[in-house]
Design a protein around this motif. Structure first.
Motif, PDB file in Angstrom:
ATOM      1  N   GLY C 131       0.830  -1.199   0.000  1.00 53.35           N
ATOM      2  CA  GLY C 131       0.000   0.000   0.000  1.00 53.35           C
ATOM      3  C   GLY C 131       0.866   1.251   0.000  1.00 53.35           C
ATOM      4  O   GLY C 131       2.094   1.179  -0.127  1.00 53.35           O
ATOM      5  N   THR C 132       0.196   2.408   0.116  1.00 54.44           N
ATOM      6  CA  THR C 132       0.926   3.679   0.135  1.00 54.44           C
ATOM      7  C   THR C 132       0.854   4.274   1.540  1.00 54.44           C
ATOM      8  O   THR C 132       0.070   3.825   2.372  1.00 54.44           O
ATOM      9  CB  THR C 132       0.282   4.702  -0.811  1.00 54.44           C
ATOM     10  OG1 THR C 132      -0.991   5.074  -0.268  1.00 54.44           O
ATOM     11  CG2 THR C 132       0.103   4.119  -2.202  1.00 54.44           C
ATOM     12  N   ASP C 133       1.662   5.328   1.770  1.00 53.97           N
ATOM     13  CA  ASP C 133       1.449   6.124   2.978  1.00 53.97           C
ATOM     14  C   ASP C 133       0.361   7.150   2.659  1.00 53.97           C
ATOM     15  O   ASP C 133      -0.267   7.078   1.605  1.00 53.97           O
ATOM     16  CB  ASP C 133       2.757   6.766   3.469  1.00 53.97           C
ATOM     17  CG  ASP C 133       3.434   7.623   2.419  1.00 53.97           C
ATOM     18  OD1 ASP C 133       3.372   7.254   1.239  1.00 53.97           O
ATOM     19  OD2 ASP C 133       4.038   8.649   2.772  1.00 53.97           O
ATOM     20  N   SER C 134       0.119   8.082   3.556  1.00 58.31           N
ATOM     21  CA  SER C 134      -1.030   8.960   3.395  1.00 58.31           C
ATOM     22  C   SER C 134      -0.708  10.179   2.515  1.00 58.31           C
ATOM     23  O   SER C 134       0.431  10.619   2.446  1.00 58.31           O
ATOM     24  CB  SER C 134      -1.522   9.431   4.763  1.00 58.31           C
ATOM     25  OG  SER C 134      -2.758  10.074   4.610  1.00 58.31           O
ATOM     26  N   TYR C 135      -1.746  10.694   1.857  1.00 58.08           N
ATOM     27  CA  TYR C 135      -1.588  11.824   0.929  1.00 58.08           C
ATOM     28  C   TYR C 135      -1.787  13.162   1.642  1.00 58.08           C
ATOM     29  O   TYR C 135      -2.693  13.322   2.446  1.00 58.08           O
ATOM     30  CB  TYR C 135      -2.592  11.714  -0.214  1.00 58.08           C
ATOM     31  CG  TYR C 135      -2.257  10.605  -1.177  1.00 58.08           C
ATOM     32  CD1 TYR C 135      -1.482  10.862  -2.314  1.00 58.08           C
ATOM     33  CD2 TYR C 135      -2.697   9.310  -0.961  1.00 58.08           C
ATOM     34  CE1 TYR C 135      -1.159   9.851  -3.204  1.00 58.08           C
ATOM     35  CE2 TYR C 135      -2.388   8.285  -1.845  1.00 58.08           C
ATOM     36  CZ  TYR C 135      -1.620   8.558  -2.969  1.00 58.08           C
ATOM     37  OH  TYR C 135      -1.304   7.557  -3.829  1.00 58.08           O
ATOM     38  N   ASP C 136      -0.874  14.114   1.305  1.00 61.15           N
ATOM     39  CA  ASP C 136      -0.972  15.472   1.842  1.00 61.15           C
ATOM     40  C   ASP C 136      -0.817  16.467   0.693  1.00 61.15           C
ATOM     41  O   ASP C 136      -0.600  16.071  -0.446  1.00 61.15           O
ATOM     42  CB  ASP C 136       0.127  15.696   2.888  1.00 61.15           C
ATOM     43  CG  ASP C 136      -0.039  14.771   4.091  1.00 61.15           C
ATOM     44  OD1 ASP C 136      -1.134  14.721   4.644  1.00 61.15           O
ATOM     45  OD2 ASP C 136       0.951  14.084   4.434  1.00 61.15           O
ATOM     46  N   VAL C 137      -0.899  17.765   1.021  1.00 60.93           N
ATOM     47  CA  VAL C 137      -0.775  18.787  -0.001  1.00 60.93           C
ATOM     48  C   VAL C 137       0.469  19.641   0.263  1.00 60.93           C
ATOM     49  O   VAL C 137       0.707  20.082   1.384  1.00 60.93           O
ATOM     50  CB  VAL C 137      -2.038  19.681  -0.054  1.00 60.93           C
ATOM     51  CG1 VAL C 137      -1.832  20.846  -1.008  1.00 60.93           C
ATOM     52  CG2 VAL C 137      -3.244  18.857  -0.496  1.00 60.93           C
ATOM     53  N   TYR C 138       1.273  19.835  -0.760  1.00 59.66           N
ATOM     54  CA  TYR C 138       2.503  20.632  -0.680  1.00 59.66           C
ATOM     55  C   TYR C 138       2.315  21.830  -1.595  1.00 59.66           C
ATOM     56  O   TYR C 138       2.091  21.654  -2.791  1.00 59.66           O
ATOM     57  CB  TYR C 138       3.696  19.805  -1.154  1.00 59.66           C
ATOM     58  CG  TYR C 138       3.958  18.588  -0.303  1.00 59.66           C
ATOM     59  CD1 TYR C 138       3.073  17.506  -0.313  1.00 59.66           C
ATOM     60  CD2 TYR C 138       5.077  18.525   0.521  1.00 59.66           C
ATOM     61  CE1 TYR C 138       3.298  16.397   0.485  1.00 59.66           C
ATOM     62  CE2 TYR C 138       5.315  17.413   1.319  1.00 59.66           C
ATOM     63  CZ  TYR C 138       4.423  16.357   1.300  1.00 59.66           C
ATOM     64  OH  TYR C 138       4.638  15.259   2.093  1.00 59.66           O
TER      65      TYR C 138
END
Ligand code: NA
Ligand code: NA
Lengths: 437, 188, 339
Positions: C131-138
């Protein structure tokens, strides 16, 4: 047979087939098919063949190949090369053997808008050779300078060879391009030094008639500036776009090709028929390059299945040969193959075997790539098969010009390239400094 | 069949072969023209994408995936004409001299090379049939559901077509070579 | 005497990618360890990681067709052949715990026949999950609130463009390799992505304002073995691999969470001296809710489209959301409502 034995046998058979004259791509596909079939069975081998043909070229980056080839052919017919040469000729007219040096630097600048050496060799054999002959230079020297400096076309970015290396070694194309700048300048300077030395110590190599009285075409400052506009504009689009971060390599190729098309149309050097012919030619060059890449992909996958690269790395790096012995062996092998086969084929045959070893040896793969490309380019100038030399022969259309003379005229430049390779080995930052910035 | 009918049919057969040859040439050239045209299309869609991105701030959908597939198209559609023009890279160290010195054996060797070419390119075509079938069955596509998608099977079909024609082109060349090998004599 | 079994293990991505490296350090190592206990069998691994045998566009077919025996299948790029596996990409804000999500997926593999079938119909057996880690906004400029998204251009890879629908932000398609220049040159104002990708790609240099949105983790694929190879293995080896696969999945999930936090810490640390410095702002809970509720019903759209093709996506989605809640998660939006 063990997989490693199968892989090794495949390499030997491939070399024999290539020697006999089987198309290299066909030979690679056939040998790899047989190799995989022997290791994993013919069903898997057949499926791998299909997968390679359908998926290995399916890469946005590869679109750069037809685009840069098209751009190179377009600038060849639109006289951008002649204008560049005129500018340098005017600037260097008072220097000893100035036309030779002008050719080198015009080539270096022209190199920054074309990715293929064929374009450089074609353009400058038509533009620079007649001018040098008119000013009393020997044919041997005039064509030798053009042949030698044509290698800059694929060292200074953009460069088809760098793209191919970047793909095989999984390096960034942008970085590989940057890595070519330092060595490109080094080579241009080395070539100029060779020319000056020859003009001083071996005058009869350079001059047929030492008392040159022929007129130089004079261009006013405004005229010079106007002549420089198209090439500077194209450089801005391609290199500015790439390094300004506006364009990726594929986009730089597309924008450059469109720009070259616009220039060719504005200069009325392009009719519909010629344009179609150029497109067909770009297509055939693209196919012969990409078909080789496709075949080499299957070859390297077959090798990966056989375990040969790992075994070879172990053997070479643990033996007294060591990493630098391997490097020397590799570069000498490239130069030897360069006498016989074309640049792209050499890279596609050797790199699948050599890259895993270079990686295991802990080499900087960008530096390794620059060394590979320079040595591969030596092959453009060495007999019996020297592509640049043949192109010059066919582009000059002079029955008294012998191929052997062009090869002889190129030898000093081959020497300069070998010295430069030595310098890049000794001082890696020449190649890596800009790329790793 | 008697000798007579064979003789009487010969010119007609020749004409037929001639006509087949012409149709074949048109087919190969037509595919190549389509491939050639795709170079222009490739240049145009990428430039359109650059413009869209810089003027409207949004990139066009599918460009990179379409560009990648177009490239595979260019290669497969133009392979036959590249083969016919003998533009695939090869060494001439041995081959050229051998052909000049022993025309008959040289033609035979060239025929063998072309047969191998037909076999491997034919193998590519053969295995593409399966890939085409799977893409068709699973509805394989490029792009993103909800944004823009395009099926991949038309591309697979064109790859199959191009590779098949190229394989046959190799066979045509092999037939020519073997014919030459049977009709010429080596200087001895 | 000991029997030596030769097996090829491969991947499209290099071993520096954490879950690819863990194939060596966890899956293969644990298999070897278990087999060593009796010493009856030994696996002779032929490693072909990093795209030596196939590229990212052929991870599924290469295992299916036996080009490799064992490989990592990247389900993100196989939307047509693995439709149900895309579910977590259409249910944002559902969970931020990769280990928990993978445990739900593992459960689904055992209980949801359609999901198991979509994998196993490709002539393979699933051994472990990724799976992936969590998505954030940059972003280039600080993102004050959810409302500030309106009119922004954000780079988002492929399917994640959907997560910006309803926010007023425009999705600019791109990949990890293009984000940096896209932001630098103003093609986009920021990026919607993973900390694990942003750190090596140095995106924080051009987009230093990290808004910790915690948009959720996604299922990305599986370690799988070719079915023909699998059927030819002795039961002892099969059991060892199943156990090693479970160990791999668990370790990988836990590792993702730690790595995500470490990556963010690292970016704050490296970017402290740059101008402007890297800053981390958790998004207000109210803004997260505004975001998730502004979206159209992505999950329903997705499920309806699949149902129309005869894929039982609604039941799958229901089971997935139930699985998350059963393990104590509170999804910010119940995507299974109104199916
Ligand atoms: Na160049
Ligand atoms: Na040569």
């Amino acid at each position: 047979m063990s997989p490693v034995e199968i892989g090794s046998a495949a390499i030997v058979v491939l070399l024999v087939l290539i020697y006999l004259g089987m198309p290299i791509g066909i030979g690679m596909l056939a040998v790899s098919f047989a190799g995989v079939a022997a290791i994993r069975g013919d069903t898997v081998s057949m499926r791998m063949l299909g997968a390679v043909a359908n998926d290995s070229l399916r890469e946005y980056l590869f679109a750069v190949v037809p685009l840069f080839v098209l751009m190179g052919l377009l600038v060849t017919i639109s006289k951008v090369g002649k204008d560049t040469f005129d500018v340098f000729q005017q600037l260097l007219r008072r220097v000893a053997a100035g036309l030779g040096i002008a050719t080198v630097f015009a080539n270096a600048v022209f190199a920054s808008i074309t990715g293929i050496s064929i374009a450089s060799a074609t353009v400058f054999s038509r533009v620079a050779v007649p001018e040098m002959e008119r000013h009393g230079y020997t044919k041997k020297f005039a064509t030798g300078v053009v042949a030698g400096s044509s290698v800059l076309g694929m060292l200074i970015p953009p460069s088809l060879l760098m793209i191919i290396y970047a793909v095989l070694a999984e390096q960034s194309v942008g970085r590989m391009f940057l890595a070519g700048v330092g060595p490109g300048i080094l080579l241009a300077v080395a070539f100029s030094v060779v020319i000056v030395l020859l003009a001083r110590f071996k005058r009869d190599f350079v001059f047929e008639n030492a008392n040159d009285t022929a007129d130089y075409e004079h261009h006013g400052t405004l005229e010079l500036v106007l002549k420089a506009v198209p090439i500077v504009a194209l450089m801005l689009v391609v290199l500015g776009g790439l390094y300004g971060g506006f364009l990726n390599p594929t986009e730089a190729g597309a924008a450059g090709a469109l720009g070259a098309l616009v220039i060719a149309l504005l200069r009325r050097s392009l009719g519909f028929r010629e344009f179609w012919k150029l497109l067909v030619e770009s297509g055939q060059i693209t196919v012969s390059v990409l078909f080789l890449i496709l075949a080499a992909t299957f070859f390297s996958r077959m090798l990966a299945l056989s375990g040969v690269p790992n075994a070879l790395a172990e053997l070479l790096l643990s033996s007294p040969v060591g990493p630098y012995g391997f490097l020397l062996l590799f570069l000498v092998l490239i130069i030897m193959l360069g006498c016989l086969i074309d640049s792209i084929s050499i890279m596609l045959i050797l790199l699948p075997i050599a890259l895993p070893v270079a990686e295991a040896a802990g080499f900087d793969l960008i530096w390794f790539g620059v060394l590979t490309v320079v040595c591969v380019e030596v092959g453009l100038l060495t007999p019996p098969f020297g592509l640049s030399v043949y192109i010059i022969k066919s582009a000059t259309d002079d029955p008294t010009l012998r191929v052997a003379d062009i090869f002889r005229g190129s030898m000093p430049f081959v020497a300069a390239m070998l010295v430069s390779v030595g310098l890049i080995v000794a001082f890696p930052p020449i190649a890596t400094w800009l790329a790793r910035l | 069949m008697t000798n007579q009918t064979t003789k009487a049919d010969a010119p007609a057969q020749g004409r037929l072969l001639d006509a087949t040859g012409k149709i074949w040439a048109v087919l190969v050239d037509g595919l190549a023209a389509a491939g050639t045209f795709m170079i222009l299309v490739l240049m145009m869609i990428i430039c359109a994408d650059i413009l869209a991105r810089n003027l409207m701030g949004a990139s066009l959908p599918l460009v990179s995936e379409l560009g990648a597939l177009l490239l595979v198209m260019i290669v497969s559609l133009q392979l036959a004409t590249t083969v016919r023009a003998d533009r695939l890279a090869r060494t001439e160290i041995f081959f050229t001299g051998f052909r000049a010195a022993r025309p008959r054996a040289g033609a035979g060797l060239s025929g063998v090379f072309n047969l191998v070419g037909a076999a491997v390119v034919g193998g590519i075509a053969w295995s593409t049939v399966r890939i085409l079938g799977k893409d068709w069955a699973s509805g394989e596509y490029i792009g993103v559901t909800g944004i823009a998608t395009f099926p991949t099977w038309p591309f697979r079909a064109l790859i199959l077509l191009g590779m098949t024609i190229a394989a046959i082109q190799f066979l045509v060349l092999a037939a020519r070579d073997f014919n030459l090998a049977l009709t010429t004599k080596d200087k001895t | 005497a000991q029997e030596v079994i030769p097996l090829t293990v491969a991947s499209s991505h290099p071993t520096v990618i954490p879950w690819v490296g863990m194939i060596q350090t966890h899956f293969m190592a644990r298999t070897d360890e278990i087999l060593a206990a009796t010493g009856t069998y030994q696996i002779q691994w032929n490693e072909a990681f990093g795209g030596q045998l196939y590229k990212a566009n052929a991870t599924l077919t290469s295992v299916e067709e036996g080009i490799t025996d064992i490989g990592w299948v990247f389900s993100f790029l196989e939307a047509a052949k693995l439709p149900l596996s895309q579910g977590s990409s259409y249910t944002p804000f559902a969970t931020n715990n990769p280990a928990l999500q993978l445990s739900v997926m593992q459960d689904l593999l055992a209980t949801n026949e359609a999901f198991l079938e979509e994998w196993e119909s490709h002539n393979l057996k699933v051994l472990g999950l990724t799976g992936t880690d969590s998505y954030d906004v940059y972003t280039k400029e600080p993102l004050d609130s959810f409302a500030a998204l309106d009119g922004m251009k954000l780079s988002a890879p492929g399917v994640l463009g959907n997560w910006l629908r309803g926010t007023g932000a425009n999705a600019v398609d791109g990949a990890l390799t293009t984000f940096y220049t896209d932001v630098q040159t103003g093609v986009s104002d920021g990026v919607l992505s993973l900390a694990l990708g942003m750190l090596p790609a140095k995106i924080y240099e051009v987009a230093p304002y990290i808004t910790q949105v915690n948009m959720g983790v996604a299922f990305s694929g599986a370690i799988a073995i070719n079915r023909d190879t699998w059927d030819g293995l002795p039961p002892e080896v099969q059991n060892a691999m199943v156990e090693a696969g479970q160990y791999y999945t668990k370790s990988h999930g836990e590792d993702l969470l730690l790595r995500h936090e470490a990556a963010i810490r690292k970016m704050l640390e490296i970017g402290a001296d740059q101008n402007p410095p890297v800053t981390l702002t958790p998004m207000e809970e109210a803004d997260r809710e505004a975001w998730v509720n502004a979206m159209p019903n992505l999950a329903k759209e997705w499920a309806d489209a699949l149902e129309a093709k005869g894929v039982p996506a609604s039941a799958y989605l229901q089971a997935y959301m139930d699985g998350l809640r059963k393990r104590g998660e509170t999804p910010l939006r119940n995507w299974d409502e109104g199916l």
